[in-house]
Write a protein that holds these residues in place. Structure first.
Motif, PDB file in Angstrom:
ATOM      1  N   TRP A  17       5.880 -12.218 -37.802  1.00 17.11           N
ATOM      2  CA  TRP A  17       7.258 -11.769 -37.623  1.00 17.11           C
ATOM      3  C   TRP A  17       7.289 -10.343 -37.075  1.00 17.11           C
ATOM      4  O   TRP A  17       8.047 -10.041 -36.152  1.00 17.11           O
ATOM      5  CB  TRP A  17       8.003 -11.855 -38.955  1.00 17.11           C
ATOM      6  N   ILE A  18       6.446  -9.471 -37.628  1.00 14.48           N
ATOM      7  CA  ILE A  18       6.342  -8.086 -37.131  1.00 14.48           C
ATOM      8  C   ILE A  18       5.935  -8.094 -35.662  1.00 14.48           C
ATOM      9  O   ILE A  18       6.495  -7.361 -34.846  1.00 14.48           O
ATOM     10  CB  ILE A  18       5.323  -7.283 -37.970  1.00 14.48           C
ATOM     11  N   PHE A  19       4.947  -8.933 -35.321  1.00 15.20           N
ATOM     12  CA  PHE A  19       4.486  -9.000 -33.930  1.00 15.20           C
ATOM     13  C   PHE A  19       5.622  -9.387 -32.989  1.00 15.20           C
ATOM     14  O   PHE A  19       5.860  -8.720 -31.981  1.00 15.20           O
ATOM     15  CB  PHE A  19       3.323  -9.997 -33.797  1.00 15.20           C
ATOM     16  N   PHE A  20       6.329 -10.468 -33.301  1.00 17.66           N
ATOM     17  CA  PHE A  20       7.391 -10.940 -32.411  1.00 17.66           C
ATOM     18  C   PHE A  20       8.625 -10.037 -32.440  1.00 17.66           C
ATOM     19  O   PHE A  20       9.401 -10.028 -31.492  1.00 17.66           O
ATOM     20  CB  PHE A  20       7.779 -12.381 -32.739  1.00 17.66           C
ATOM     21  N   SER A  21       8.819  -9.280 -33.521  1.00 14.57           N
ATOM     22  CA  SER A  21       9.978  -8.396 -33.611  1.00 14.57           C
ATOM     23  C   SER A  21       9.753  -7.044 -32.958  1.00 14.57           C
ATOM     24  O   SER A  21      10.651  -6.516 -32.310  1.00 14.57           O
ATOM     25  CB  SER A  21      10.340  -8.145 -35.075  1.00 14.57           C
ATOM     26  N   PHE A  22       8.567  -6.476 -33.150  1.00 16.94           N
ATOM     27  CA  PHE A  22       8.347  -5.098 -32.741  1.00 16.94           C
ATOM     28  C   PHE A  22       7.253  -4.904 -31.692  1.00 16.94           C
ATOM     29  O   PHE A  22       7.397  -4.057 -30.816  1.00 16.94           O
ATOM     30  CB  PHE A  22       8.023  -4.240 -33.967  1.00 16.94           C
ATOM     31  N   VAL A  23       6.170  -5.656 -31.787  1.00 21.27           N
ATOM     32  CA  VAL A  23       5.041  -5.429 -30.882  1.00 21.27           C
ATOM     33  C   VAL A  23       5.298  -6.038 -29.506  1.00 21.27           C
ATOM     34  O   VAL A  23       5.139  -5.352 -28.490  1.00 21.27           O
ATOM     35  CB  VAL A  23       3.730  -5.969 -31.495  1.00 21.27           C
ATOM     36  N   ALA A  24       5.697  -7.289 -29.454  1.00 22.46           N
ATOM     37  CA  ALA A  24       5.938  -7.936 -28.157  1.00 22.46           C
ATOM     38  C   ALA A  24       6.985  -7.201 -27.322  1.00 22.46           C
ATOM     39  O   ALA A  24       6.774  -6.999 -26.119  1.00 22.46           O
ATOM     40  CB  ALA A  24       6.315  -9.402 -28.355  1.00 22.46           C
ATOM     41  N   LEU A  33       7.554  -4.095 -27.190  1.00 23.72           N
ATOM     42  CA  LEU A  33       6.970  -2.856 -26.670  1.00 23.72           C
ATOM     43  C   LEU A  33       6.319  -3.062 -25.308  1.00 23.72           C
ATOM     44  O   LEU A  33       6.193  -2.124 -24.523  1.00 23.72           O
ATOM     45  CB  LEU A  33       5.941  -2.291 -27.645  1.00 23.72           C
ATOM     46  N   PHE A  34       5.896  -4.278 -25.039  1.00 25.99           N
ATOM     47  CA  PHE A  34       5.211  -4.588 -23.786  1.00 25.99           C
ATOM     48  C   PHE A  34       6.117  -5.317 -22.800  1.00 25.99           C
ATOM     49  O   PHE A  34       5.635  -5.963 -21.871  1.00 25.99           O
ATOM     50  CB  PHE A  34       3.954  -5.421 -24.066  1.00 25.99           C
ATOM     51  N   ALA A  35       7.430  -5.205 -22.972  1.00 29.49           N
ATOM     52  CA  ALA A  35       8.373  -5.928 -22.119  1.00 29.49           C
ATOM     53  C   ALA A  35       8.211  -5.546 -20.653  1.00 29.49           C
ATOM     54  O   ALA A  35       8.240  -6.412 -19.777  1.00 29.49           O
ATOM     55  CB  ALA A  35       9.799  -5.685 -22.577  1.00 29.49           C
ATOM     56  N   VAL A  36       8.026  -4.267 -20.369  1.00 25.51           N
ATOM     57  CA  VAL A  36       7.900  -3.833 -18.973  1.00 25.51           C
ATOM     58  C   VAL A  36       6.650  -4.436 -18.339  1.00 25.51           C
ATOM     59  O   VAL A  36       6.702  -4.950 -17.216  1.00 25.51           O
ATOM     60  CB  VAL A  36       7.877  -2.285 -18.892  1.00 25.51           C
ATOM     61  N   GLN A  37       5.534  -4.417 -19.057  1.00 26.13           N
ATOM     62  CA  GLN A  37       4.297  -4.999 -18.533  1.00 26.13           C
ATOM     63  C   GLN A  37       4.408  -6.516 -18.412  1.00 26.13           C
ATOM     64  O   GLN A  37       3.867  -7.106 -17.491  1.00 26.13           O
ATOM     65  CB  GLN A  37       3.093  -4.631 -19.417  1.00 26.13           C
ATOM     66  N   PRO A  80      11.420 -13.229 -15.647  1.00 25.22           N
ATOM     67  CA  PRO A  80      10.355 -12.317 -16.080  1.00 25.22           C
ATOM     68  C   PRO A  80      10.036 -12.566 -17.555  1.00 25.22           C
ATOM     69  O   PRO A  80      10.948 -12.762 -18.362  1.00 25.22           O
ATOM     70  CB  PRO A  80      10.944 -10.925 -15.872  1.00 25.22           C
ATOM     71  N   LEU A  81       8.766 -12.579 -17.901  1.00 18.43           N
ATOM     72  CA  LEU A  81       8.353 -12.921 -19.266  1.00 18.43           C
ATOM     73  C   LEU A  81       8.934 -11.958 -20.300  1.00 18.43           C
ATOM     74  O   LEU A  81       9.304 -12.377 -21.395  1.00 18.43           O
ATOM     75  CB  LEU A  81       6.826 -12.968 -19.377  1.00 18.43           C
ATOM     76  N   GLY A  82       9.042 -10.667 -19.977  1.00 13.61           N
ATOM     77  CA  GLY A  82       9.627  -9.706 -20.915  1.00 13.61           C
ATOM     78  C   GLY A  82      11.067 -10.064 -21.233  1.00 13.61           C
ATOM     79  O   GLY A  82      11.498 -10.015 -22.388  1.00 13.61           O
ATOM     80  N   PHE A  83      11.831 -10.424 -20.209  1.00 16.13           N
ATOM     81  CA  PHE A  83      13.224 -10.848 -20.410  1.00 16.13           C
ATOM     82  C   PHE A  83      13.270 -12.126 -21.231  1.00 16.13           C
ATOM     83  O   PHE A  83      14.061 -12.257 -22.159  1.00 16.13           O
ATOM     84  CB  PHE A  83      13.903 -11.076 -19.056  1.00 16.13           C
ATOM     85  N   TYR A  84      12.399 -13.085 -20.903  1.00 13.85           N
ATOM     86  CA  TYR A  84      12.390 -14.361 -21.605  1.00 13.85           C
ATOM     87  C   TYR A  84      12.057 -14.153 -23.086  1.00 13.85           C
ATOM     88  O   TYR A  84      12.683 -14.749 -23.959  1.00 13.85           O
ATOM     89  CB  TYR A  84      11.391 -15.322 -20.959  1.00 13.85           C
ATOM     90  N   MET A  85      11.062 -13.298 -23.377  1.00 16.24           N
ATOM     91  CA  MET A  85      10.682 -13.058 -24.775  1.00 16.24           C
ATOM     92  C   MET A  85      11.839 -12.420 -25.548  1.00 16.24           C
ATOM     93  O   MET A  85      12.072 -12.742 -26.704  1.00 16.24           O
ATOM     94  CB  MET A  85       9.443 -12.159 -24.853  1.00 16.24           C
TER      95      MET A  85
END
Length: 88
Positions: free
Chosen positions: A28-35, A37-41, A51-56
């Motif tokens: 939950w922490i990973f999908f809430s906060f870590v993923a 953080l890498f939206a631009v990449q 774009p995957l960042g938008f989709y996530m």
């Protein structure tokens, strides 16, 4: 009425329940906060035309949370059945 568990069984039950809880919490922490953080990449990768960042941010995290809830319910029911403390 739920059966009484002896101390060793209660310890094993709590160990399994606690491990499941902390695993789901870490995901939950990973999908809430870590993923996020890498939206631009992640935006350099395309998924279903977006774009995957938008989709996530828009769908992926929500899908992950629902999957985590379902997984928690199923796994906890299996643990409860293993120790004979399941609900009717």
């Amino acid at each position: 009425m739920a059966p009484k568990l002896d101390t060793a069984q209660m310890h094993k039950y709590w160990t399994k329940t606690s491990a499941l809880m902390w695993t789901i919490f870490a995901l939950w922490i990973f999908f809430s906060f870590v993923a996020p953080l890498f939206a631009v990449q992640l935006n350099s990768i395309r998924f279903l035309g977006f774009p995957l960042g938008f989709y996530m941010a828009a769908q992926g995290s929500l899908i992950a949370f629902v999957v985590l809830c379902v997984w928690n319910a199923i796994a906890q029911n299996k643990i409860d059945e293993e120790f004979g403390v399941q609900e009717d």
